[in-house]
Design an enzyme around this catalytic site. Structure first.
Site, PDB file in Angstrom:
ATOM      1  N   GLU A 165      72.852  11.517  66.494  1.00 17.61           N
ATOM      2  CA  GLU A 165      73.392  11.238  67.679  1.00 17.61           C
ATOM      3  C   GLU A 165      74.375  10.314  67.744  1.00 17.61           C
ATOM      4  OE1 GLU A 165      72.927  13.599  70.523  1.00 17.61           O
ATOM      5  OE2 GLU A 165      71.651  14.719  69.518  1.00 17.61           O
TER       6      GLU A 165
ATOM      7  N   ASP B 243      77.601  23.287  67.296  1.00 14.56           N
ATOM      8  CA  ASP B 243      77.436  21.711  67.967  1.00 14.56           C
ATOM      9  C   ASP B 243      77.335  20.858  66.741  1.00 14.56           C
ATOM     10  OD1 ASP B 243      76.691  19.638  69.688  1.00 14.56           O
ATOM     11  OD2 ASP B 243      74.528  19.933  69.066  1.00 14.56           O
TER      12      ASP B 243
ATOM     13  N   SER C  60      81.801  19.393  70.416  1.00 16.21           N
ATOM     14  CA  SER C  60      80.980  18.586  70.720  1.00 16.21           C
ATOM     15  C   SER C  60      80.807  17.889  71.796  1.00 16.21           C
ATOM     16  CB  SER C  60      80.974  17.554  69.395  1.00 16.21           C
ATOM     17  OG  SER C  60      80.219  16.450  69.590  1.00 16.21           O
ATOM     18  N   GLY C  61      79.854  17.386  72.456  1.00 20.64           N
ATOM     19  CA  GLY C  61      79.754  16.524  73.316  1.00 20.64           C
ATOM     20  C   GLY C  61      79.860  15.074  73.141  1.00 20.64           C
TER      21      GLY C  61
ATOM     22  N   ASN D 159      72.752  21.720  76.642  1.00 21.32           N
ATOM     23  CA  ASN D 159      74.183  21.856  76.671  1.00 21.32           C
ATOM     24  C   ASN D 159      74.999  22.786  75.943  1.00 21.32           C
ATOM     25  OD1 ASN D 159      74.127  20.181  74.592  1.00 21.32           O
ATOM     26  ND2 ASN D 159      75.953  19.001  75.315  1.00 21.32           N
TER      27      ASN D 159
ATOM     28  N   ASP E 174      71.567  22.943  69.249  1.00 20.14           N
ATOM     29  CA  ASP E 174      70.187  22.650  69.764  1.00 20.14           C
ATOM     30  C   ASP E 174      69.681  22.109  70.944  1.00 20.14           C
ATOM     31  OD1 ASP E 174      69.865  19.293  69.420  1.00 20.14           O
ATOM     32  OD2 ASP E 174      71.724  20.138  69.241  1.00 20.14           O
TER      33      ASP E 174
ATOM     34  N   ASP F 170      76.130  17.122  67.136  1.00 12.55           N
ATOM     35  CA  ASP F 170      75.081  16.065  66.988  1.00 12.55           C
ATOM     36  C   ASP F 170      73.671  16.974  66.866  1.00 12.55           C
ATOM     37  OD1 ASP F 170      77.107  14.300  67.651  1.00 12.55           O
ATOM     38  OD2 ASP F 170      76.025  13.509  69.318  1.00 12.55           O
TER      39      ASP F 170
ATOM     40  N   LYS G 239      81.601  23.964  76.190  1.00 17.05           N
ATOM     41  CA  LYS G 239      81.709  24.565  75.110  1.00 17.05           C
ATOM     42  C   LYS G 239      81.847  26.066  74.843  1.00 17.05           C
ATOM     43  CE  LYS G 239      78.465  21.156  72.930  1.00 17.05           C
ATOM     44  NZ  LYS G 239      77.439  20.760  72.687  1.00 17.05           N
TER      45      LYS G 239
END
Length: 406
Positions: free
Chosen positions: A199, A190, A278-279, A349, A346, A192, A323
């Site tokens: 973030e 991930d 990544s979102g 999601n 972390d 962020d 993801k």
């Protein structure tokens, strides 16, 4: 056994020769030079040096008839001349076979206390496991030790130690032993609050003056209280009208997590492939891919029209399920079996990705993520993940030195 077959180590008398004292160059050569005069064969060797003190054990076949007493006297005399102590124990054959089911247990402490070490060892024993070997992987920025365990299966051992680790406040990873641990692997992270300290959407929001509103939605999404896609659209909508030049400003504001660069450079040096999902936004992940030499990167894309953010995203949404799909796609493209993948994240999601990977690592994660992942790391150094893969601090430093001289 037929008459033509020589006796096997399990069938013959052996001597365990143990030397201990202050370490110095030439001890190993000196001991075996002494033993060579008695025509013994080496069955096993083990040597450990801790704070300048050595314990050297040699398991050898018994010398020819009538020579054992002379061997014992000579070894003791040599040890005394080297200001060492010697112990010689008679027995039959080699070490007992290790039990079925083998695992590597890595324990990270900051610091690693005697209490936590005792509890971990007792938990291993309680599952039916036996500790065959212990060695230190690193002494900073955390203390990392690895236990080689046999006699119990990996999954029940992992479950038992996860419960104990949570009580003790230490990080414990349990992986199955075998050649696969040294095979080519893929690590997917991930971004962020994992690869970076920030973030990204909050960095954009600060330029739009809506950071408080965005932060509230982000926190709820990370706790699993909101659908990620809905929260993404709600947050991005607040960015509508921002000048596209803000992208360069945000890129300059991104702060890598301590140890991130070391983690990636070491993995790449060792032949691993590394990716991020990544979102957040491709406007940042594409830059990270170039800067860090990543093999894969995928994120959402902020729509920009006529030099301004529209408040919308384009393309397929990278959410919790996305993801996990990307992890599988990256593994297929890399030619790496899914069980050879490592995922690090972390937030809620990240859970599908962490559970899909061969090893899922919750990095300074929310409680719901720590409880569901294979293992957790709760120190602020991303490169400590290397120790979970059995990579020592010395190997990390060697890779760093090699990189610096390229």
């Amino acid at each position: 056994m037929s008459a033509s077959q020589p006796p096997q180590p399990a069938d013959v008398p052996t001597l365990l020769v143990k030397i201990f004292g202050k370490d110095r160059p030439g001890l190993t050569a000196g001991l075996f030079d002494t033993l060579a005069a008695y025509s013994v064969d080496v069955v096993d060797i083990e040597q450990v040096v801790t704070r300048g003190r050595i314990v050297l054990c040699a398991l050898v076949t018994q010398p020819p008839t009538g020579m054992e007493g002379d061997l014992r006297a000579t070894v003791h005399s040599w040890a005394e001349s080297m200001k060492m102590q010697a112990e010689i124990i008679s027995g039959i054959g080699d070490n007992l076979p290790r039990g079925l089911g083998r695992s590597h247990v890595t324990v990270l402490g900051h610091p690693l206390t005697s209490e936590s070490t005792a509890s971990i060892a007792a938990s291993i024993t309680a599952t039916g496991g036996n500790i065959d070997r212990i060695f230190r992987l690193a002494k900073y920025p955390v203390t990392a030790v690895e236990f080689a365990v046999s006699g119990t299966e990996t999954e029940p051992l992992r479950t038992a130690l996860a419960i104990e680790a949570a009580k003790l406040g230490v990080d414990v990873a349990v992986v199955a032993a075998g050649l696969h641990r040294r095979a080519q692997r893929l690590v997917v992270m991930d971004v962020d609050s994992t690869l970076i300290q920030d973030e990204v959407i909050e960095l954009f929001a600060a330029h739009a003056g809506c950071e408080n509103e965005v932060a509230e939605v982000t926190a709820a999404a990370m706790r699993g209280e909101l659908d990620f896609e809905q929260s993404l659209h709600a947050r991005v909508k607040l960015l509508a009208g921002l000048d596209a030049s803000v992208v360069d400003k945000v890129r300059s504001e991104v702060r890598l997590t301590p140890g991130a660069r070391t983690l990636i450079r070491t993995l790449k040096r060792l032949g691993y492939q590394v990716g991020v999902v990544s979102g957040g936004f491709t406007q940042v992940t594409d830059d990270l891919r170039e800067r860090l030499g990543l093999d894969f990167a995928q994120a959402n894309t902020l729509e920009i029209v006529d030099g301004r953010l529209t408040g919308r995203v384009t393309g397929e949404i990278v959410d919790r399920a996305g993801k996990a799909r990307l992890l599988r796609r990256f593994a297929a493209e890399a030619g790496v079996p899914l069980e050879q993948t490592v995922a690090i994240g972390d937030g809620a999601n990240d859970l599908d990705m962490l559970n899909a990977a061969g090893l899922g690592v919750a990095f300074n994660a929310k409680p719901v993520v720590r409880e569901a992942a294979h293992t957790a790391v709760n120190v602020p150094f991303l490169d400590t993940v290397l120790y979970l893969l059995g990579i020592t601090r010395e190997e990390v430093e060697a890779a760093e030195t090699h990189t610096d001289t390229d």
